[in-house]
Design an enzyme around this catalytic site. Structure first.
Site, mmCIF file in Angstrom:
data_model
loop_
_atom_site.group_PDB
_atom_site.id
_atom_site.type_symbol
_atom_site.label_atom_id
_atom_site.label_comp_id
_atom_site.label_asym_id
_atom_site.label_seq_id
_atom_site.Cartn_x
_atom_site.Cartn_y
_atom_site.Cartn_z
ATOM 1 N N GLY A 1448 -16.645 24.199 3.410
ATOM 2 C CA GLY A 1448 -15.729 24.015 1.876
ATOM 3 C C GLY A 1448 -16.020 25.458 1.422
ATOM 4 C CB CYS A 1449 -14.078 27.294 -1.573
ATOM 5 S SG CYS A 1449 -12.386 26.563 0.544
ATOM 6 C CB SER A 1450 -17.124 28.338 -3.813
ATOM 7 O OG SER A 1450 -16.343 29.176 -4.398
#
Lengths: 1547, 123
Positions: A1448-1450
């Site tokens: 997932g993001c970050s």
């Protein structure tokens, strides 16, 4: 009165003014000076008598009595038979004489005969109470009545004779015509006229007479009795007799003994009807009362019998209730005559019981009347509480509200109330406590005969809101507002014209001080605190004539207690000391309070760090014997708290263990009784809880001092929990408790924060900082807010949150505006410190302590905080750590100053500082003996004396003013003191500061001195620089284990010493470095860190295959330093550019922006911004390569150069140098000069000519080599060197050796140890790193742990043929991603047994953790790192987690926290035993990252298509590095993925 | 590059989904501070109020009666030669016979004189 006008004419005016004056005297509670008023009133009465206005006089007599007594009388009878009780003792005798006079003047002697006879019969009670009675006038009146009352003549004569004897008077003075014997004889005649009604008193008169006249001639009682006596033996005669109402006279003839026997026989007889029994008893008791002094015990026993007779018969006495009431009233009079107050109380009980049964209000009223009279007569303060409790029963039983108030009136009036402030207060508040609820009062009622002071005390503590106090004097209003805490009373003029008469006038200074102090506290201010305290001291405590008898009132004790708490709360330490010393000078008055004040004195001395004062108190406290077991609870708590303060001050864990862990729990268990099993009152219970919080906070500090970090955290958490649950439990807090809870609560937070800062764990710090900040927003206590904001300011500075630091500082300075700096020296000095006004700080200490300055340690404390290594630290062992760090700082600054002063060495920071860089030729060619022995000297000498040359390169100034030896000594001193330092006492950020000093010292030393080789120090250096990274992770894991169970019991944890975790970790790190070098598989461990001290990158490398270590300090602006127009990029600029790019990228991909794009034009524009951002990121990475690394790129090369290749190449390099360097051209051969270290030669070898930047890289290396030689003494004028020819020649040999280099074996893997400040950079995407297999690890020792788990295999195989758990699009808004992978994942679940898949379904925490821990591979395709499904602190608790992909993001982003270590999601997985985590450094768009994921899956054999699976085998790191370029945006998305842990194999 | 130019129009927009806040980090067993808790810490109450208000008043014995305390009253009175003890003895006449008593006029029922009354209250 002074006007000569007759009183009669102005009597109405006088009457009204007296009434008004009496009312005022009552209102202002001024009965102490009543005499002044009653005296004048008596004069009026005398005036009226002398003007023959007898009625006027009589009414004024009644007026005077009724105005000053709660129970009024109707006529002169009442006056004559009034009892002497406060306040009427001062006038009653005179009033009675005037009453007698009025009777004479009114010729109403006969009418009052009975009362007069009673008066003289019981003169001890009714008349002679006043010691200086004017007996002469009494006798005159007596004789007047002697003349007028035939029936009493004989008895009055006896009384006259008695007085003559009693007061030794002259008989003749009164009776002229006969002597006393004849007079005495005459009395016999007069006895005949004695009526039966009068004769009842004869026994009394005769009893007193015979006491004083015991001469033989004295009259015998028998002389007075006329009728012969008939002996009434049987009861029936009596009963028959009674209805003839003559029984009383027959009783009179009985002897006392006989009388008692007959009466008790009445009680016992069954057949005597109850009503006759009662009337018989009444008559018998009338006789008994005046029966004189015989048979006293018999009468008392009879009294008891009569009472229990009546008590048992109440229910049958319904008809003759009034008879019972009169009988009981009569018996009460008997009790008063005989001072039998206990019996009187029994009688009151019978009255009460009668009321309960018969419901007749008369009984209750009489009971209340008699109970209050008993108290007023007996004046026994110990009786107050039981009497009030009895009244409570009366009131609660009274039926109507009027009845309740009437009964209440008997209790709550001026006569009953106390006469000093202390007694008055305890009376009113005790009455409130017992009776207020029973009265069911809802609104304010003004009780009769009550002073405003009583109303103030009563209603002050009551919940009744609207009290109309306008009528009250200002001093009483002030008292009321103090007690009630209500200030809505409008502005009371604080300095009203004082009413001298007022009861409170004597206490005015105290009340005013308390009132102003209350206002001060209600406004949470301290501006007037100092003046209030000094006023109270000088004008009250030290007042000239404090009445010694009067004990200190509870009001003043409460005031003192809260004043000391508020002074301590606001750090008014000097005021506290002065106040307590002032109290001690008046120890006789304040004795009960002195022990309690000791604690405040000690804490004041500790705050001001007055060492000697503390030492003296310490000896006194520890040496005075103290009975822990039996002392009162409050004293126990006070003494234990003082010992606690001392132990905290001296870090005395042995004594703490002995007193608080071993002794106290056994000897005085209730002190630790937190569930109130011992049923203490609420105020005591609160004290116990606050005490326990204090103990826990100290325990935590002691555990921290002994490195028991987990225990320290546990104790602090318990303290915090106790404070919050105490606050939750209490609905409204008294001021005392509020102040205590505020300080303990903030203390608990700060103690926890101090601990986590010491450990360097950012996440917990952030959590508690937020909690503390929310508290501070609403907290309105400036001192505490200032203290906390100052802490937060230093915290935000530490964690690099500069804007928050600025706001905190601003708010802090605002808070300081509300602090009285003169009195609160701690706040003043902190204020100067955080605003960097160090001179002012030290001056302020001088001003504050004046000549006492050398008594305090504060000046040294603050110098230590300013970073000055103060020798006096030895007085305070706990400041050893800060002294050591300061000493290092000073040594370091001395070296820097020296380097700054010498341009030759200032430039050192503009070029690389490397360990190892070069060494003397002698060591190098030990095999070949140098041709001539002097050679070594020659070489040294060459280097030492620089060749004269004016042509020097810019900045490399030749003048050798600089004293190299001094610099080396300083650096050695710095290095040695770091090595001797006791590391475990340091905070984590101090540890990292010490580590950077050590690395700096080593680097400069290696650059400056040619003789010492510092390579073997690198082992220590790496270990030391790793500590600040590993310790926080170690503690984060250890503290994550602290669960809810710690709150099951709040008893203290043992303080036994544990081993030193920092030392253990250092050993572990040293061992790890050695162990990884024995690993058969060759790999590199390269750490990248940023040194904020010098602004350069610190790069270190361990080559495991040849156990070689290198550490270099790479200045980021070295190219620019050499040539002004070359690019320059500082670390800060790069960091800001990166975060700008990420910020803009996030903005561009936000739902708001993307959802509003629908036209093609917009789509085109959107893509342009995206490409632009991608380009900027690519350009940033390019700049980093060119400006920072440039020639050093070879440092990361993976070819393993064998020694033979290296030696051949080295010889060539030395030849080139020998030919081209002026310092070498004419002399000797290539081996006679400084020899460059192998790995620098390798750097040249590894340059690849095909690389477009070959030219600048080669030039960079050449200058690096020249700098190394220069700083090691071989100075060449750079512009004299033909750089180009060197360049060409080197390029030639590089090309020549290139094929041999490429044929070498390659490393399998490179581990990157990236510090938290460098974490967010995508190092893996630098062009020279992109093709390599790279994974990140938090530290070498964690790498070693990972390797140990997989028994040293770097790329252990992931058994991905089964047990794969996958979560796909849990939140449901990644539909495209879902569609891309659902088939693949379903396929996997089908093919590979025990695999699980969650699609489009939010997992609860349990499921998420289950999938992550019990599978062979865990793949998460959703938002972020799954932190919204499973809490990170739960993940840390595990010891085994499957290799994990968090796509997932970050998911791999970690917000940096300055000098504290952030533990982001990825680190939590590693702490939870996960060998491998794949995550993204920032937000990425779905399509690109899905393509990347797809490519990675294929490369690790997870795709559906079998053929792809069986193709080339990949580790995760090679799979990732090969998949980056599939992304459309190679940098914006492609650079985001990063792998942590081991490069595991998938096949 | 040129190729990227044409791509602009037909390449679909990529977006990254809105952020979801992670589960809040709360240390185990931590009791958070509520608004009303903090309010209690800021309200000033008079320091002179009685803290132990709720101590129960003495419970009523059943029926609400007050019982009598038994009071010991010393030993039996010893036999006093009770001068007033007479058993049938008759009255004996005065020896000196009845004579009229002349008392100072001051005692003839007028009581105290004005000056005496003033003295009484004067001091």
């Amino acid at each position: 009165l002074k006007r000569k006008k007759p009183i009669k004419s102005q009597i109405d005016l006088l009457h009204q003014s007296f009434s008004e004056l009496y009312r005022i005297f009552i209102q202002v509670h001024m009965w102490e000076d009543l005499r002044l008023l009653t005296k004048r009133h008596l004069m009026v009465i005398v005036g009226l008598l002398n003007e023959n206005d007898v009625n006027g006089a009589t009414s004024e007599i009644l007026h005077l009595y009724n105005a000053t007594n709660n129970q009024a009388v109707k006529d002169l009878h009442g006056i004559l038979l009034a009892d002497f009780i406060y306040p009427n003792e001062c006038y009653l005798t005179s009033l009675k004489l005037l009453a007698l006079q009025a009777i004479l003047r009114a010729k109403s002697a006969h009418e009052h005969a009975d009362s007069i006879l009673k008066l003289f019969a019981l003169d001890k009670r009714y008349l002679l109470r006043d010691a200086n009675v004017k007996i002469h006038m009494v006798i005159q009146l007596l004789l007047n009545f002697f003349m007028l009352l035939p029936s009493g003549k004989a008895m009055l004569g006896l009384k006259f004779l008695q007085y003559v004897k009693q007061y030794k008077l002259e008989f003749e003075g009164y009776i002229k015509n006969m002597d006393d014997l004849t007079f005495q004889d005459q009395l016999k005649y007069y006895a005949r006229e004695m009526t039966d009604d009068a004769r009842i008193y004869l026994a009394c008169f005769y009893d007193d007479y015979s006491k004083y006249c015991s001469t033989p001639q004295k009259i015998m009682l028998t002389d007075f009795v006329q009728k012969s006596l008939k002996e009434h033996a049987s009861l029936p005669d009596l009963i028959q007799q009674s209805n003839v109402t003559g029984s009383r006279s027959c009783f009179m003839n009985y002897s006392s003994k006989r009388l008692v026997q007959v009466t008790s026989s009445i009680l016992k007889s069954e057949d005597c009807p109850i009503s006759t029994a009662v009337s018989l008893l009444k008559q018998s008791w009338e006789v008994i009362r005046f029966n004189g002094g015989n048979e006293t015990n018999g009468k008392r026993i009879l009294f008891d019998k009569t009472l229990s007779f009546l008590n048992s018969k109440i229910s049958v006495l319904t008809e003759n209730q009034m008879a019972i009431r009169d009988l009981l009233e009569l018996m009460a009079e008997y009790c008063i005559d005989d001072n039998q107050f206990k019996r009187m109380s029994n009688l009151v009980n019978v009255l009460f019981n009668s009321f309960v049964v018969l419901k007749n209000m008369e009984f209750l009223k009489l009971a209340a009347h008699l109970e209050s009279r008993r108290y007023m007569l007996e004046r026994e303060s110990g009786l107050l509480r039981p009497i009030i409790e009895k009244f409570e029963r009366f009131i609660s039983k009274a039926t109507s509200r009027e009845a309740k108030l009437q009964i209440f009136g008997y209790l709550f009036n001026l006569q009953m109330a106390g006469r000093t402030l202390g007694k008055l207060q305890s009376f009113c508040q005790l009455v409130y406590l017992r009776c207020f609820q029973k009265l069911q009062l809802t609104k304010y009622i003004e009780f009769r005969n009550c002073s405003e002071v009583m109303l103030a005390f009563f209603y002050g503590v009551s919940p009744v809101k609207e009290i109309n106090i306008e009528g009250w004097c200002p001093i009483t209003q002030m008292l009321y507002s103090c007690i009630s805490g209500k200030f809505c009373l409008g502005t009371i003029d604080v300095n009203p014209e004082t009413n001298k008469w007022h009861f409170l006038h004597k206490y005015e200074v105290l009340i005013k001080a308390a009132y102003c102090f209350n206002i001060e506290m209600s406004k949470h201010s301290t501006f007037n605190l100092a003046s209030i305290t000094s006023n109270y001291m000088n004008k009250w405590v030290m007042r000239k004539s404090p009445s010694a008898s009067e004990k200190v009132a509870a009001f003043e004790i409460d005031f003192l207690r809260i004043l000391l708490i508020y002074l301590q709360f606001n750090n008014f330490d000097k005021c506290t000391i002065d106040l307590i010393q002032c109290l001690r000078s008046r120890s006789s008055t304040y004795e009960p309070f002195l022990l309690e004040s000791e604690g405040f004195l000690l804490s004041a001395y500790i705050n001001l760090q007055m060492l000697d004062k503390i030492a003296t108190m310490r000896d006194k406290i520890y040496n005075t014997p103290f009975d822990l077991q039996n002392e009162k609870l409050e004293t126990v708590l006070n003494v234990l708290r003082m010992k606690l303060q001392l132990m905290a001050w001296e870090n005395d864990h042995r004594l703490f263990e002995k007193v608080f862990i071993q002794e106290a729990p056994k000897l005085r268990e209730e002190v630790f009784d937190l569930d109130n099993a011992t049923k203490k009152t609420s105020s005591q219970y609160i004290k116990v809880i606050l005490f326990n919080i204090d103990v826990l906070i100290t325990a935590s500090a002691l555990q921290l001092a002994k490195n028991n970090m987990v225990r320290a955290a546990t104790e602090s958490k318990k303290a915090l929990k106790l404070s919050v649950s105490l606050l939750r439990k209490l609905d409204n807090l008294s001021e005392k408790t509020r102040l205590n809870v505020v300080s303990y609560l903030t203390c608990s937070y700060l103690s926890l924060l101090n601990l986590y800062i010491h450990l360097g764990v950012a996440r917990d710090c952030e959590f508690y900082v937020n909690e503390l900040s929310t508290l501070l927003c609403d907290l309105n206590e400036p001192t505490i807010v200032f203290k906390c904001l100052q802490f937060l300011y230093e915290y935000y500075q530490l964690t690099g949150q500069t804007e928050l630091a600025a706001t905190a500082l601003g708010k802090c300075n605002n808070a300081f505006d509300y602090i009285d700096g003169e009195s609160n020296i701690l706040a003043l000095t902190s204020f100067f410190f955080i605003n960097n006004e160090n001179e002012k700080l030290l001056d302020s200490l001088g001003l504050f302590f004046k000549e006492g300055i050398d008594e305090t340690f504060l000046p040294y404390y603050w110098r230590l905080k300013m970073g000055i290594p103060v020798e006096e630290w030895t007085k305070q062992s706990k400041y050893k750590a800060s002294y050591e760090v300061n000493k290092l700082d000073m040594l370091y600054r001395r070296v820097l100053k020296q380097l700054e002063s010498e341009p030759f060495f200032r430039s050192m920071f503009e070029s690389l500082v490397i360990i190892p860089s070069c060494h003397l030729p002698a060591e190098q060619s030990s095999k070949k003996q140098l041709a001539f022995p002097g050679k070594k000297a020659l070489i040294l000498e060459v280097m030492a004396s620089p060749r004269p040359s004016t042509m020097t390169p810019r900045g490399k100034h030749m003048r050798q003013k600089f004293d190299r030896a001094v610099a080396i000594d300083n650096l050695k001193a710095l290095k040695d003191s770091v090595e001797e330092l006791q590391l475990s006492s340091l905070k984590n950020h101090e540890l990292s500061r010490v580590a950077s000093f050590y690395s700096l010292a080593l680097s400069l030393l290696s650059n400056l001195s040619i003789t010492t080789s510092l390579v073997d120090n690198l082992l220590d250096e790496f270990a030391l620089s790793e500590l600040p990274k590993c310790m926080p992770l170690y503690y984060d894991k250890a503290l994550a284990a602290i669960g809810n169970d710690i709150y099951e019991s709040f008893c203290l944890l043992p303080l036994s010493s544990m081993d030193d975790p920092v030392a253990i970790q250092r050993e572990k790190s040293l061992a790890a470095q050695k162990r990884i070098c024995q690993n058969p598989i060759p790999f590199n461990v390269i750490s990248i860190d940023y040194c904020s001290v010098t602004g350069s990158l610190l790069i270190s490398k361990i080559e495991t295959f040849n156990d070689r270590k290198v550490h270099l300090r790479m200045p980021l602006n070295r190219a620019h330093a050499r040539d002004l127009d070359s690019k320059m990029l500082s670390f800060e600029q790069a960091r800001r550019e990166l975060s700008d790019i990420i910020g803009e990228s996030n903005a561009s991909t936000s739902i708001e922006v993307t959802s509003s794009i629908n036209s093609r034009e917009q789509r085109k524009e959107w893509w342009q911004t995206r490409y632009e951002l991608d380009r900027r990121l690519h350009e940033l990475l390019k700049n980093i390569e060119d400006c920072w690394f440039n020639g050093m790129k070879g440092f990361f090369g993976t070819e393993i150069v064998d020694s033979e290749l290296l030696q051949d190449f080295k010889n060539e390099v030395n030849d080139i140098l020998h030919q081209n360097l002026p310092s070498r051209k004419q002399i000797g051969n290539r081996d006679m000069f400084l020899q460059l270290d192998d790995w620098i030669v390798e750097l040249v070898l590894r340059l690849s000519p095909q690389c477009p930047d070959f030219m600048p890289m080669m030039e960079d290396l050449i200058y690096i080599i020249l700098d190394i030689l220069l700083y090691h003494g071989e100075e060449n004028a750079y512009d004299e060197i033909d750089i180009d020819t060197i360049h060409v020649q080197l390029e030639e040999i590089v090309r020549k050796f290139r094929p041999r280099l490429l044929s070498m074996k390659k490393l399998s893997h490179t581990f990157l140890v990236v510090s938290s400040s460098c974490h967010s950079f995508p190092w893996e995407c630098l062009s020279f790193l992109k093709p390599l297999s790279i994974t990140r690890v938090p530290s070498i020792s964690i790498l070693d742990d990972l390797l140990k788990k997989c028994n040293d295999g770097i790329s252990p195989k992931v058994p991905s043929q089964n047990k794969i758990s996958m979560i796909l699009n849990p939140h449901g808004d990644l539909s495209k991603t879902e569609s891309r992978f659902s088939n693949l994942f379903k396929e996997i679940v089908k093919e590979r047994p025990n695999s699980t898949l969650l699609i489009n379904q939010k997992p609860d925490e349990k499921t998420f953790l289950e999938m992550a821990t019990s599978s062979n591979l865990f793949i998460y395709l959703g938002h972020g790192g799954g932190e919204q499904y499973a809490r990170v602190k739960e993940i840390k608790k595990f010891d085994h987690i499957a290799p994990t992909f968090l796509l997932g993001c970050s998911s791999a982003s970690m917000k940096a926290f300055g000098k504290l270590e952030p533990t982001g999601t990825v680190y939590s997985y590693l702490l939870g035993g996960c060998p491998l985590v794949l995550g993204n450094l920032w937000d990425v768009t779905d399509k690109d990252i899905d393509k990347f994921s797809e490519s990675v899956f294929q490369k690790i054999g997870l795709s559906c298509d079998a053929s792809i699976n069986s193709s080339q085998e990949h580790t995760i790191s090679t799979a990732v590095s090969k998949s980056r370029d599939v992304c459309h945006l190679k940098y914006l998305n492609g650079a985001a993925p990063v792998v942590y842990g081991l490069p595991m194999r998938f096949r | 590059s040129k190729r990227e130019e044409e791509d602009f129009e037909d390449r679909e927009i990529e977006y990254c989904p809105p952020k979801h806040d992670p589960l809040p980090y709360v240390p185990d067993g931590h009791v958070p501070l509520l608004k009303e808790d903090i309010e209690k810490l800021t309200t000033f109450r008079s320091p002179y109020l009685i803290e132990d208000e709720c101590s129960k008043s003495s419970e009523d014995t059943e029926g609400g009666f007050l019982d009598l305390e038994d009071i010991e009253s010393g030993q039996e009175d010893e036999e006093m030669s009770d001068a007033s003890e007479y058993t049938g003895k008759t009255h004996v006449d005065a020896i000196s016979g009845r004579t009229t008593l002349e008392l100072e006029p001051r005692y003839a029922g007028e009581g105290l004189s004005a000056s005496e009354l003033n003295d009484l209250v004067g001091d």
